[in-house]
Design a protein around this motif. Structure first.
Motif: not given
Length: 316
Positions: A208-213, A218-220, A224-234
């Motif tokens: 019950x923390x958040x809805x599907x949308x 939260x990611x999109x 997610x914006x940074x992940x399209x350029x950098x991996x988790x470690x960077x």
């Protein structure tokens, strides 16, 4: 001396196989495909035609044409004269073992046998190849493979280093970004990372923390914006200030991060939770045409790929 790859076989022409066919054709290769499903050839040709405009935007190699696609009746006929085999059959071990036995018997000795398998390790089926088990390699793409550059490459207990190096070189020549798996792992790398995120996404909805949308948003609209350029470690490294990633581990914020690790959810998707997520997705896309949604996704992917190519491919 390694042989140049001019002709590839696509074994299984579902979503992944058809996308691979488009990718190979766009690089100017001859493609021989097969799939036992009724209407498979017509479906494959429709898919390639629909995906071709995106490949034109990215850039076609000399000689690239959908007309270089040939469809045949059996795996044996598909591989008998090819330089590379990309298998995309069902995720069933018994099917993989039988299929690779047949591919190994029919394919030329110089041809690598690559599999798109997502969850089955090479060592579980490559011994079914009685001629050349050493040429069986992992060539796992990320969907859709005609657009997304990532390919995970690795081997099993019987795979030769030469086969892995040949696969890496082939995918690089295709314009892909292959990564090397140093040892076998169920789900490989990207799917395991993805699965960890999915587990917590379902947990956040279940608790019950958040809805599907809102989980999607939260990611999109966030990491997610940074992940399209950098991996988790960077990403962590750039968050560490002057000391980089090494400066994070003795700070209170990092202790809080490890505290979240201990609090992450672990659950199975019950019928009730599954129904809640389905309802949430239907609500999220209620005003959107599913076909248009895929088209918009692919259009944005093409634009992003062009931007990344213009800056050298990625920030790392």
């Amino acid at each position: 001396m390694r042989q140049t790859i001019h002709t590839a076989a696509i074994i299984g022409t579902g979503v992944i196989g058809a996308s691979w066919a488009t990718a190979f054709l766009a690089r100017g290769m001859d493609v021989i495909a097969t799939d036992p499903a009724a209407g498979a050839e017509q479906a494959l040709r429709r898919t390639v035609a629909a995906q071709w405009a995106a490949m034109e935007q990215i850039g076609l190699s000399s000689g690239a044409s959908p007309e270089r696609l040939r469809f045949v009746a059996s795996p044996e006929e598909a591989v008998v004269e090819v330089d590379f085999v990309q298998e995309n059959g069902p995720e069933r071990l018994d099917v993989k073992r039988d299929l690779f036995r047949r591919l190994d018997e029919a394919a030329p000795a110089h041809s690598p046998l690559a599999t798109s398998t997502s969850t089955i390790t090479i060592s579980e089926f490559q011994d079914a190849c009685t001629r050349h088990p050493e040429r069986v390699v992992l060539g796992h793409p990320f969907n859709p493979p005609h657009l997304v550059p990532l390919v995970e490459v690795g081997g099993g207990k019987l795979t030769s280093e030469d086969a892995i190096e040949r696969a890496l070189a082939f995918y690089r020549a295709m314009g892909k970004h292959p990564i090397r798996l140093r040892r076998e792992s169920k789900g490989h790398v990207a799917n395991r990372l993805q699965a960890a995120l999915w587990q917590e996404a379902f947990h956040l909805v279940s608790s019950g923390v958040a809805s599907v949308a809102d989980v999607d948003a939260a990611i999109a609209h966030g990491p997610g914006l940074r992940w399209s350029l950098l991996g988790p470690f960077l990403n962590l490294h750039l968050s560490g200030g002057p000391d980089g990633i090494g400066g994070l581990f003795d700070k209170p914020l990092w202790q809080a991060t490890e505290g979240m690790w201990r609090d992450l959810g672990s659950l199975s998707v019950s019928p009730d939770l599954g129904n809640r997520v389905v309802a949430g997705i239907m609500e999220e896309i209620a005003a959107r045409d599913p076909v248009e949604l895929v088209r918009q996704r692919d259009d944005i992917l093409v634009k992003l790929l062009k931007l990344k190519a213009a800056t050298g491919g990625s920030l790392p």
